[in-house]
Scaffold this motif. Structure first.
Motif, PDB file in Angstrom:
ATOM      1  N   HIS A 892       0.838  -1.209   0.000  1.00 39.78           N
ATOM      2  CA  HIS A 892       0.000   0.000   0.000  1.00 39.78           C
ATOM      3  C   HIS A 892       0.869   1.254   0.000  1.00 39.78           C
ATOM      4  CE1 HIS A 892      -3.973  -1.677   0.169  1.00 39.78           C
ATOM      5  NE2 HIS A 892      -3.723  -2.383   1.275  1.00 39.78           N
ATOM      6  N   LEU A 893       1.946   1.242   0.765  1.00 42.07           N
ATOM      7  CA  LEU A 893       2.811   2.426   0.828  1.00 42.07           C
ATOM      8  C   LEU A 893       3.546   2.633  -0.496  1.00 42.07           C
ATOM      9  CD1 LEU A 893       3.551   4.664   2.751  1.00 42.07           C
ATOM     10  CD2 LEU A 893       5.375   3.235   3.673  1.00 42.07           C
ATOM     11  N   ASP A 896       1.531   4.466  -2.692  1.00 45.50           N
ATOM     12  CA  ASP A 896       1.164   5.769  -2.136  1.00 45.50           C
ATOM     13  C   ASP A 896      -0.237   5.761  -1.522  1.00 45.50           C
ATOM     14  OD1 ASP A 896       1.955   8.289  -1.422  1.00 45.50           O
ATOM     15  OD2 ASP A 896       1.112   9.249  -3.214  1.00 45.50           O
ATOM     16  N   GLU A 897      -0.619   4.614  -0.977  1.00 42.81           N
ATOM     17  CA  GLU A 897      -1.923   4.493  -0.289  1.00 42.81           C
ATOM     18  C   GLU A 897      -1.637   4.470   1.215  1.00 42.81           C
ATOM     19  OE1 GLU A 897      -3.841   1.844  -3.956  1.00 42.81           O
ATOM     20  OE2 GLU A 897      -3.397   0.906  -2.024  1.00 42.81           O
ATOM     21  N   ARG A 898      -1.341   5.685   1.750  1.00 36.47           N
ATOM     22  CA  ARG A 898      -0.849   5.785   3.126  1.00 36.47           C
ATOM     23  C   ARG A 898      -1.904   5.394   4.162  1.00 36.47           C
ATOM     24  NH1 ARG A 898       1.843  11.664   2.697  1.00 36.47           N
ATOM     25  NH2 ARG A 898       0.624  11.721   0.786  1.00 36.47           N
ATOM     26  N   ARG A 899      -3.156   5.733   3.923  1.00 30.94           N
ATOM     27  CA  ARG A 899      -4.197   5.377   4.905  1.00 30.94           C
ATOM     28  C   ARG A 899      -4.307   3.855   5.032  1.00 30.94           C
ATOM     29  NH1 ARG A 899      -9.996   8.113   4.368  1.00 30.94           N
ATOM     30  NH2 ARG A 899      -8.680   9.896   4.918  1.00 30.94           N
ATOM     31  N   ALA A 900      -4.308   3.171   3.895  1.00 30.69           N
ATOM     32  CA  ALA A 900      -4.383   1.709   3.938  1.00 30.69           C
ATOM     33  C   ALA A 900      -3.139   1.114   4.595  1.00 30.69           C
ATOM     34  CB  ALA A 900      -4.542   1.153   2.524  1.00 30.69           C
ATOM     35  N   ARG A 902      -1.321   2.572   6.956  1.00 23.85           N
ATOM     36  CA  ARG A 902      -1.455   2.785   8.412  1.00 23.85           C
ATOM     37  C   ARG A 902      -2.421   1.760   9.021  1.00 23.85           C
ATOM     38  NH1 ARG A 902      -1.495   8.360   6.778  1.00 23.85           N
ATOM     39  NH2 ARG A 902       0.436   9.419   7.447  1.00 23.85           N
ATOM     40  N   ALA A 903      -3.513   1.463   8.293  1.00 27.79           N
ATOM     41  CA  ALA A 903      -4.478   0.485   8.812  1.00 27.79           C
ATOM     42  C   ALA A 903      -3.846  -0.895   8.960  1.00 27.79           C
ATOM     43  CB  ALA A 903      -5.688   0.415   7.878  1.00 27.79           C
ATOM     44  N   ARG A 931       7.169   2.745   9.089  1.00 30.15           N
ATOM     45  CA  ARG A 931       6.721   3.887   9.905  1.00 30.15           C
ATOM     46  C   ARG A 931       7.558   5.131   9.603  1.00 30.15           C
ATOM     47  NH1 ARG A 931       6.678   1.736  15.927  1.00 30.15           N
ATOM     48  NH2 ARG A 931       5.977   3.859  16.355  1.00 30.15           N
ATOM     49  N   LEU A 934       6.234   6.745   6.476  1.00 25.93           N
ATOM     50  CA  LEU A 934       4.971   7.453   6.738  1.00 25.93           C
ATOM     51  C   LEU A 934       5.232   8.771   7.462  1.00 25.93           C
ATOM     52  CD1 LEU A 934       2.678   4.469   7.810  1.00 25.93           C
ATOM     53  CD2 LEU A 934       2.335   5.946   5.830  1.00 25.93           C
ATOM     54  N   GLY A 938       4.720  12.805   6.138  1.00 25.15           N
ATOM     55  CA  GLY A 938       3.991  13.826   6.889  1.00 25.15           C
ATOM     56  C   GLY A 938       4.869  14.986   7.334  1.00 25.15           C
TER      57      GLY A 938
END
Length: 1021
Positions: A892-893, A896-900, A902-903, A931, A934, A938
């Motif tokens: 996912h990262l 570039d699917e950061r929300r997924a 993190r989940a 981490r 991510l 941010g």
């Protein structure tokens, strides 16, 4: 109390035990009914049989004694007893005793009749009629009338002595219930028990009464008030073949469909005992043009054979008819277990897969028929294997016919199958069968037979004057067969009584060994064959039906059973059957002696001998991967052993392990915890603690393995050393120390081979493959070693081909051999599907996702990882779930699917909190690298660099170039996000070096892209 002696002495020649008429002194048989006189039968010993007991008592006799002169009262009482006795004996009953004003009579002593219950009811009605006639006389003479109440009950009692002794004929609960029914009857009423109503058959007019709470009975009894008895007919059995045209046509159609569609089919042929299931199939095979292409096996009662022995017998019969069968595929695997001892060695999955190969090859020549008879006794393992084999034989014409009693239809098979329920013969067919058996059947006999061929044959074979476990046989058939057994001469009956202890099949020399001081029984066996109670089968014999053997066994006294079982356990033929058979005989000998209160050294020696034999059999079953049979045998063994007694700890430990293997965690845990806490046997305690740790109970596996390995080494326990080395190696792998893991796994493999531990062998080889993938060995060298291991260890072992092909597929993907990787995954999936591994739903998609990610297919990889996570949760989570969540977060990262992402990391933390313990170095390095990326995305510079550099430092504690390359690549990506070009270049170079050393093509390309600041959207595992 009045004695029967008031009727005067018996005639000089005595009375007939059947109809009670006087006998001449020289007579050996009764001229009226043909019954042998009691002394002609020889002395009768205590036994058990189905009888009907009748109690009759005067109502208001106390008041009567107050109104009549004692002499007049005596005369009335004698006339009353005389009338009651005459009515009883008219219907074939025996007056056992007079108790005060009560009469006790028995129907079935000294000889059982198949209609004893009906005779007793007729006698009860006759007693009421006789009393009415007597009352007419008494009213005219003395102005009084007598009233009685009667109770009748049927069941198995203990009998002993002969009819002329008039004492101690029967005893047991049946007698007590008959007396209680009489006490609950109203004046002039007859109350009968439910078993009497069933045994009497059709034509009983009654009204249900109750349920009654009888003194001395915990459960209520449903009684019936007898109103009358109508004329009705009997029931019976088959040997010649008649009728069944519709069933034969259906068998033809099933076989034709199997042959033309070239597909396997499963047919369940069910019916009550005696309907002719086996006879039908045998006749159909005789008529079929394919009669030489079948094999048959017969199930035996639970615990008497290995779970797959019937299938082994059927396959052996097939092979005997196949020329050149030694070259057939699958035979090598089957020879290790199924064909050797009826167990699924090396595993049920391997056995099923090999069986599919063998049957497929045999069916390539012509369609096959595989028959499993008496499948109501089949182990669940056998039914499940048949289901899977039929499902897997998609293109092989094999008809599998499973025969059994009606309970088979409820128990399985579970897969798709055709059911043929064998019903009753028509009246025309039953008459035809009776004629073929040598006699014309009257209408009432055909009605009683109800179209059951076995019942019809038994009724026709029984003398005209005569009319399993036993509890599992219909009461009518118990009395029917009991009547035939009571009609045998002493030698015939002795042969039956000896043979029934051995089971359905026996040999003449076995009977001679059981009764070495007795007469030769060869002639008696030939006569029993003519009676159709036994059938000659080559050099041996078998009972004509299982129920004949069961009823004969139930007729033995418990002391007689105990003595014969004890002698049977010493027979050479029984010992050749293995410790399970020996233990079964000793177990029953002990149980019956204990139930009779015969305690002492002899009984205790039987207990110890039974426990030792059953424990040995259970250990063999566990070693041969038959946990179901192991649980049954070891449960019986541990029940016989006392706490602290020699042999109990090993048996309890193996039982606990077998329970865990079957998924029965709590009872297995309790047993293993008990053994693990014991100080009496350090080796057994070590095994128990390690087994508990391996399934996540109490402690982590690695610390327990370190404690127990020296114990196993000192004891020379090869299997224990294999298990301990496996657990230690798995911990090294989790921490990323693959060179150390590989050394331990090599030791585990050697110990597994020496102990014939097939599951440990496959686990060790699969773990070696994982370390070859993740560890420092270059991919090209690792591929060669995996292939060499497959060639050396994978032949005939599907489990090994699964566990090694999965890491081999990833190694090939590292070298960009996509076709080779796909082929390995396909082979692993093929074998895993045949094996039926539950874990395959989790680990196969995990390896598939890794190969897809390496091949630049992240969406496909994510779908496979979702399947892995779902299956892993079903299996209780653990390392499989953690690995899937980490790979999902990385993919996912990268997309570039950061929300997924993190989940996925949050789910990883939840799993860690649930499982407890520390994170491994490998998991910690990957998690912190993700981490860091991510945090950098941010804008959190300080924590991002701290996490990324920490991940590189942790990865450096391992010897995994893949993990080290991933950590360096994560640091390069973090630096790129923060605009730190110098750090990015240094880290990309470090990543490229580690990937290049491994021969990791996709990783090298990723490092090159990072150095040029063009990160590729592909995952690297």
């Amino acid at each position: 109390m009045l004695s029967s002696d008031v009727f005067g002495p018996d005639p000089a020649g005595g009375r007939c035990p059947g109809c009670h008429r006087p006998l001449p002194v020289e007579a050996r048989f009764c001229a009226a009914c043909g019954t042998p006189r009691a002394d002609a039968r020889g002395p009768e010993t205590a036994g058990r049989k189905i009888v009907t007991v009748l109690f009759c008592d005067l109502v208001g006799s106390t008041a009567l004694s107050g109104t009549l002169d004692p002499e007049a009262l005596r005369g009335v009482t004698l006339r009353y007893f005389d009338a009651m006795r005459a009515a009883i004996e008219e219907h074939g009953g025996t007056v056992e005793k007079f108790i005060g004003d009560a009469v006790m009579a028995v129907f079935g002593v000294p000889s059982v009749r198949e209609d004893d219950a009906r005779r007793a009811l007729a006698a009860a009605l006759g007693m009421l009629a006789a009393l009415r006639a007597l009352n007419e006389e008494l009213h005219a003479e003395l102005g009084l009338r007598l009233t009685v109440r009667i109770g009748v009950n049927t069941g198995r009692v203990v009998t002993g002595s002969d009819a002329s002794a008039r004492q101690a004929l029967v005893s047991g609960e049946v007698v007590n219930v008959a007396a209680r029914l009489e006490q609950n009857a109203g004046p002039g009423e007859v109350l009968i028990g439910p078993d009497t109503l069933r045994a009497a058959g059709e034509g009983v007019r009654e009204v249900e009464v109750g349920p009654l709470r009888l003194k001395g009975k915990e459960q209520e009894v449903t009684a019936h008030r007898l109103l009358g008895l109508e004329l009705r007919a009997p029931e019976r059995l088959d040997l010649p073949f008649v009728g069944r045209e519709a069933e034969l046509a259906l068998l033809d159609a099933e076989f034709e469909r199997t042959a033309t569609e070239r597909t396997a089919r499963l047919l369940v042929l069910g019916g009550e005992p005696g309907q002719g299931k086996t006879r039908l199939l045998r006749h159909w095979l005789e008529l079929s043009s394919n009669s030489g292409r079948f094999g048959a096996g017969r199930c035996r009662p639970p615990g008497e054979q290995a779970g797959l022995q019937p299938l082994a017998d059927a396959v052996t019969a097939l092979l005997a008819k196949a020329p050149g069968h030694r070259q057939l595929p699958g035979l090598e695997v089957l020879a290790q277990g199924l064909l050797a001892d009826g167990t699924p060695t090396p595993s049920p999955e391997d056995t099923g897969a090999a069986l599919v190969e063998l049957l497929g090859a045999l069916a390539g020549r012509a369609p096959l028929v595989l028959v499993i008879d008496d499948a109501h006794w089949a182990a669940a393992l056998l039914l499940d294997l048949l289901d899977r084999v039929v499902a897997a034989l998609a293109d092989a014409p094999v008809l599998v016919a499973v025969l059994g009693r009606p309970e088979l239809l409820d128990a399985g098979p579970a897969g798709p199958h055709r059911v043929l329920t064998l019903g009753a013969l028509s009246d025309r067919e039953a008459r035809q069968l009776a004629g073929a058996l040598g006699g014309a059947a009257p209408a009432h006999l055909l009605e009683r037979a109800g179209g059951n061929p076995l019942h019809l044959e038994q009724l026709l074979a029984a003398p005209a004057t005569k009319s399993g476990s036993g509890d599992g046989v219909p009461l009518t058939l118990q009395t029917l067969i009991g009547a035939r057994l009571d009609a045998l001469d002493p030698a015939e009956r002795r042969a039956v009584d000896l043979a029934c202890v051995l089971g359905r099949e026996f040999a003449a020399d076995e009977l001679a060994a059981l009764d070495s001081a007795g007469p030769d029984l060869s002639a008696a066996l030939r006569r029993l064959g003519r009676h159709r109670l036994v059938v000659a089968d080559g050099a041996s014999f078998r009972f004509a039906s299982g129920v004949v053997q069961e009823v004969a066994y139930e007729c033995l006294s418990k002391q007689g059973r105990a003595e014969r079982h004890e002698r049977a356990a010493a027979l050479r033929s029984v010992r050749a059957g293995g410790p399970a058979v020996v233990g079964g005989h000793l177990e029953r000998a002990h149980r019956y002696r204990a139930e009779l209160g015969l305690h002492g050294e002899r009984t205790d020696a039987l207990r110890r001998g039974a426990a030792t034999a059953l424990a040995e059999a259970g250990a063999r079953a566990a070693a041969r991967t038959d946990p179901g049979w192991a649980v049954e045998l070891l449960t019986r063994a541990t029940a016989l052993l006392h706490p602290g007694e020699d042999g109990r700890l090993p048996a309890a430990r193996r039982l606990g392990e077998a329970l865990l293997a079957l998924g029965r965690i709590e009872p297995g845990r309790v047993l293993l915890a008990e053994v693990g806490a014991s100080a009496d046997d350090p080796v057994e305690a070590a095994h128990a603690r390690l087994s508990l740790a391996a399934v996540g109970q109490q402690r982590a596996p690695a610390p327990v393995a370190r404690e127990t390995l020296p114990v196993f080494q000192r004891a020379g326990d090869q299997l224990g050393q294999a298990r301990a080395c496996l657990r230690l190696a798995q911990q090294e792998q989790i921490d990323g120390r693959h060179a150390a893991a590989t050394r331990l796994l090599a030791r585990a493999l050697r110990h597994a081979e020496r102990s014939d531990g097939e599951q440990e062998r496959a686990s060790a080889l699969g773990a070696i493959g994982v370390s070859l993938w993740r560890g420092p060995v270059p991919a090209a060298t690792a591929i060669k070693r995996c292939q060499d291991l497959l060639a050396a260890q994978g032949r005939g072992r599907r489990a090994v081909r699964v566990t090694l092909n999965c890491p081999l597929a990833v190694l090939l993907a590292l070298g960009d051999d996509r076709a080779g990787a796909a082929a390995c995954l396909a082979e692993a999936s093929h074998h895993a599907e045949r094996l039926g591994y539950a874990e395959a739903a989790a680990f196969l998609p995990l390896f598939g996702a890794t190969v897809a990610a390496l091949g630049g297919r992240p969406r496909e990889a994510l779908e496979l990882l979702a399947a892995t996570a779902a299956a892993a949760r079903e299996l209780g989570g653990g390392a499989l779930l953690s690995g899937a969540l980490l790979d999902m977060a990385r993919l996912h990262l990268d997309l570039d699917e950061r929300r997924a992402a993190r989940a996925a990391l949050a789910a990883l933390e939840e799993e860690r909190a649930r499982a407890g313990g520390r994170l491994s170095f490998a998991t910690l390095a990957e998690r912190d690298g993700l981490r860091a990326r991510l945090a950098a995305a941010g804008g959190d510079r300080v924590p991002a660099l701290r996490l990324a550099r920490g991940a590189v430092e942790v990865a450096g504690r391992t010897d995994s170039p893949i993990l080290q390359g991933l950590a360096a690549a994560d640091l390069a990506r973090t630096a790129a996000l923060l605009g730190l070009d110098q750090q990015r270049l240094l880290s990309a170079a470090a990543a490229g070096g580690r990937f290049a050393a491994k021969g990791h093509g996709p990783g090298v390309r990723l490092a090159e892209a990072l150095a040029g600041h063009h990160p590729r959207r592909e995952a690297v595992s």
